[in-house]
Design a protein around this motif. Sequence first.
Motif, mmCIF file in Angstrom:
data_model
loop_
_atom_site.group_PDB
_atom_site.id
_atom_site.type_symbol
_atom_site.label_atom_id
_atom_site.label_comp_id
_atom_site.label_asym_id
_atom_site.label_seq_id
_atom_site.Cartn_x
_atom_site.Cartn_y
_atom_site.Cartn_z
ATOM 1 N N LEU A 79 6.396 14.803 8.471
ATOM 2 C CA LEU A 79 5.730 13.660 9.109
ATOM 3 C C LEU A 79 5.569 13.977 10.590
ATOM 4 C CD1 LEU A 79 7.325 10.308 7.843
ATOM 5 C CD2 LEU A 79 4.928 10.946 7.691
ATOM 6 N N ILE A 80 4.348 13.863 11.085
ATOM 7 C CA ILE A 80 4.135 13.980 12.523
ATOM 8 C C ILE A 80 4.454 12.629 13.156
ATOM 9 C CG2 ILE A 80 2.456 14.404 14.345
ATOM 10 C CD1 ILE A 80 0.910 16.170 12.416
ATOM 11 N N ASP A 81 5.310 12.646 14.165
ATOM 12 C CA ASP A 81 5.755 11.434 14.848
ATOM 13 C C ASP A 81 5.013 11.354 16.183
ATOM 14 O OD1 ASP A 81 7.073 9.386 16.134
ATOM 15 O OD2 ASP A 81 9.088 10.143 15.730
ATOM 16 N N MET A 82 4.023 10.467 16.252
ATOM 17 C CA MET A 82 3.211 10.324 17.454
ATOM 18 C C MET A 82 3.603 9.037 18.178
ATOM 19 S SD MET A 82 -0.511 11.658 16.206
ATOM 20 C CE MET A 82 -1.024 11.890 17.906
ATOM 21 N N HIS A 83 3.903 9.160 19.445
ATOM 22 C CA HIS A 83 4.351 8.020 20.226
ATOM 23 C C HIS A 83 3.161 7.184 20.701
ATOM 24 C CE1 HIS A 83 8.661 8.911 20.304
ATOM 25 N NE2 HIS A 83 8.261 10.156 20.116
ATOM 26 N N PRO A 84 3.405 5.954 21.132
ATOM 27 C CA PRO A 84 2.290 5.042 21.423
ATOM 28 C C PRO A 84 1.277 5.579 22.413
ATOM 29 C CG PRO A 84 4.340 3.817 21.318
ATOM 30 C CD PRO A 84 4.707 5.265 21.227
ATOM 31 N N GLY A 85 1.701 6.393 23.357
ATOM 32 C CA GLY A 85 0.764 6.909 24.351
ATOM 33 C C GLY A 85 -0.065 8.081 23.883
ATOM 34 N N ASP A 86 0.282 8.682 22.731
ATOM 35 C CA ASP A 86 -0.475 9.829 22.225
ATOM 36 C C ASP A 86 -1.835 9.374 21.729
ATOM 37 O OD1 ASP A 86 1.663 11.459 22.761
ATOM 38 O OD2 ASP A 86 2.475 11.364 20.731
ATOM 39 N N ALA A 87 -2.854 10.173 22.010
ATOM 40 C CA ALA A 87 -4.212 9.843 21.538
ATOM 41 C C ALA A 87 -4.920 11.122 21.131
ATOM 42 C CB ALA A 87 -4.980 9.091 22.616
ATOM 43 N N THR A 146 0.844 -1.191 0.000
ATOM 44 C CA THR A 146 0.000 0.000 0.000
ATOM 45 C C THR A 146 0.882 1.245 0.000
ATOM 46 O OG1 THR A 146 -0.143 -0.220 2.402
ATOM 47 C CG2 THR A 146 -1.986 -1.072 1.112
ATOM 48 N N PRO A 147 0.567 2.224 -0.850
ATOM 49 C CA PRO A 147 1.506 3.334 -1.069
ATOM 50 C C PRO A 147 1.883 4.100 0.190
ATOM 51 C CG PRO A 147 -0.146 3.295 -2.804
ATOM 52 C CD PRO A 147 -0.572 2.273 -1.794
ATOM 53 N N GLY A 148 0.889 4.452 1.016
ATOM 54 C CA GLY A 148 1.219 5.221 2.211
ATOM 55 C C GLY A 148 2.138 4.468 3.143
ATOM 56 N N ALA A 149 1.895 3.176 3.321
ATOM 57 C CA ALA A 149 2.730 2.370 4.204
ATOM 58 C C ALA A 149 4.127 2.195 3.627
ATOM 59 C CB ALA A 149 2.072 1.012 4.440
ATOM 60 N N ALA A 150 4.217 1.973 2.317
ATOM 61 C CA ALA A 150 5.526 1.807 1.682
ATOM 62 C C ALA A 150 6.361 3.069 1.837
ATOM 63 C CB ALA A 150 5.353 1.466 0.206
ATOM 64 N N ARG A 151 5.725 4.212 1.715
ATOM 65 C CA ARG A 151 6.460 5.473 1.767
ATOM 66 C C ARG A 151 6.950 5.786 3.175
ATOM 67 N NH1 ARG A 151 3.093 9.006 -2.767
ATOM 68 N NH2 ARG A 151 3.278 7.386 -4.370
ATOM 69 N N VAL A 152 6.128 5.506 4.172
ATOM 70 C CA VAL A 152 6.579 5.717 5.546
ATOM 71 C C VAL A 152 7.724 4.764 5.875
ATOM 72 C CG1 VAL A 152 5.924 5.501 7.972
ATOM 73 C CG2 VAL A 152 4.403 6.675 6.374
ATOM 74 N N ALA A 153 7.605 3.510 5.468
ATOM 75 C CA ALA A 153 8.674 2.544 5.733
ATOM 76 C C ALA A 153 9.966 2.971 5.045
ATOM 77 C CB ALA A 153 8.249 1.151 5.260
ATOM 78 N N PHE A 154 9.864 3.491 3.844
ATOM 79 C CA PHE A 154 11.066 3.972 3.163
ATOM 80 C C PHE A 154 11.694 5.120 3.948
ATOM 81 C CE2 PHE A 154 13.445 6.752 0.446
ATOM 82 C CZ PHE A 154 14.208 5.889 -0.334
ATOM 83 N N GLU A 155 10.878 6.094 4.346
ATOM 84 C CA GLU A 155 11.398 7.270 5.044
ATOM 85 C C GLU A 155 12.162 6.881 6.305
ATOM 86 O OE1 GLU A 155 11.705 10.550 4.921
ATOM 87 O OE2 GLU A 155 11.090 10.513 2.836
ATOM 88 N N LEU A 156 11.586 5.981 7.077
ATOM 89 C CA LEU A 156 12.137 5.682 8.397
ATOM 90 C C LEU A 156 13.253 4.660 8.370
ATOM 91 C CD1 LEU A 156 8.822 5.560 10.443
ATOM 92 C CD2 LEU A 156 10.426 7.450 10.257
ATOM 93 N N LEU A 157 13.214 3.724 7.423
ATOM 94 C CA LEU A 157 14.136 2.594 7.482
ATOM 95 C C LEU A 157 15.070 2.513 6.276
ATOM 96 C CD1 LEU A 157 11.608 -0.092 8.779
ATOM 97 C CD2 LEU A 157 13.105 1.416 10.103
ATOM 98 N N VAL A 158 14.543 2.708 5.083
ATOM 99 C CA VAL A 158 15.378 2.544 3.884
ATOM 100 C C VAL A 158 16.247 3.770 3.645
ATOM 101 C CG1 VAL A 158 15.402 2.047 1.416
ATOM 102 C CG2 VAL A 158 13.628 1.044 2.877
ATOM 103 N N ARG A 159 15.658 4.933 3.733
ATOM 104 C CA ARG A 159 16.412 6.143 3.424
ATOM 105 C C ARG A 159 17.661 6.298 4.297
ATOM 106 N NH1 ARG A 159 17.031 11.402 4.743
ATOM 107 N NH2 ARG A 159 17.297 12.873 3.016
#
Length: 593
Positions: A389-397, A308-321
């Motif tokens: 990209l807004i980086d929201m941690h697990p406790g953010d709601a 899925t495009p949105g997921a692929a792009r986030v994964a690229f930004e955080l891990l591949v790039r």
Amino acid sequence: MRSDPSTRSRPITVAEAQEIILRSVSRGPVEELPLAEAAGRVLADAVVAPEDLWPFPRAAMDGVAVRAADVAAASAEAPVVLSVAGAVHSGEVWPAPLEPGTAVRIATGAPVPVGADAVIPRELLQWDAGRVLVSAPVARGRHVFPAGEDARAREVVLEAGTVLGGGQLGLLAALGAGVVRVVRRAAVAILATGDELVPPRSSLQPGQVRESNSYHLAGEVAAVGAVPRLLGIARDDAADLALWIREGLRADALLVCGGASVGERDLVREALVRAGVSLQFVGVAMKPGAPVAFGLAGDRPAFALPGTPGAARVAFELLVRPALCKMMGHRLLHRPAVRARLARALAVAPGRRRFLWAYATLDASGVWVAPLSGQGTATLRSASDANALIDMHPGDADLPAGAPVTVRLLTAAGLPAPEASGRPAIAIVGARDAGKTTLIERLIPELRRHGLTVAAVKHHAHRDAADADTGGTDTGRFALAGAVETVLAGPAGIVRRPARGDDPPLEEVLAIVGPADLVLVEGYSRSALPKILVQRRGVSDDRPAPAGPIAAVVGDAPQGESIEQDVPAFGWEDIGALAALIARKFAGRPGPR
């Protein structure tokens, strides 16, 4: 012996995944290039200046070179007279030390003669045949660029990992570099998978979609200086996938997009292992992009990204790039992260680290960020429009407007000011009591149906800011309608600004409006903004006609009474149609969401 990562009880964190990846990759080999071919490449070694830059003191002005001590007593009443020994121009060198009591005419950039220690601009001088009259003293070093102004010999002037742009190439040329050592560009193979995918120019049959991930990834790969190699589209067959993957592993890195989850036809992990890839992890605790996997074939990294495009792009930004940046020798591996304030309230389900496409702007109060509409993993528009990209941690709601958040900036060009962000603004104009406030109040919820966030600016005529909109009547109505912000502006100034006597410029007002997709401005009829003219029977206005283009007319006056005959007219019952026109024409939104 390494355990099978697919059997772990929990997905690893983003930080853990980044640590594993960056530990597994290294900088690529080095090559030498002629300076003229090195634009955009990454410097492999630090550059040390072999000599002073510039190697001699230079004149900063056209004038005369002098000894400051010779003119120390000069005044208007008793000017010092110096004999002019000659002239020196760029590319020339005065052949002997400057004698006391003499001066040399000098051009900007020419070497300052030995013995001279100041330059007096020609416009401050009086000339008398072969002499010059100096009427004021000059300090030593005045209007002289010293030797080594840019760099001293043996000084490090460029660090390893610097991307070579025009400024760096010019500096290297000035230092005498004919060739430069750079990191070889990594070749990155990109493979898309899925029976439903067809090339972009194909006609779609039922159930098919055009493949887009390869092109996004290729653009991002090229942006870090690597060379993308698009392999095409592989079908959902493990044996066929393994053949394609083996081909991709001939490159320096491999990205496989799609088939990375655990469905019946998600065969990429199996195919990677079959092709000789040792998986290092499977799954990362983030949303979107959780099914991402990473492995090694020898020293070659291989990534399995979601389809899925949105997921692929986030994964690229955080891990591949970051991995590609390390392989390319970049000094900075991660996007810069800053603290920003939310332009509007934001609610997400807690439990996982969440990344949201967003648009960030910068004003005098700091960085503001607004999440873009459409955050689904299959959406394309938000990732295309985003600069953060807004980086929201697990406790953010549930976070209110103004809450601080961490933002990863996706552009190196800096953040736009709100008024320069490409955000459209429309002025609502008309006679007093024609219904301008009512129109804005009714437009806001209709525009929100098109996925737009709306801010409002209200012009007030009060000389005292304390009297403006007493009781909050109009601003309160806009807020209840759903405006993310309302700014009052008038002769008393902009609310939150010191009072003043004249209306503030509209640009100044818009500059303090937080992020929004669209701004509705009540008043400012003489501005260049496109206008919506509000008319009502029995309500007249003796002021000049509004300036700028009229985009639409609203009210109960017949079309024939409109001051503009060739613009669309809407009745009060047609506000939804007016909102659709605004969304389409000014915000590029084709219909409600």
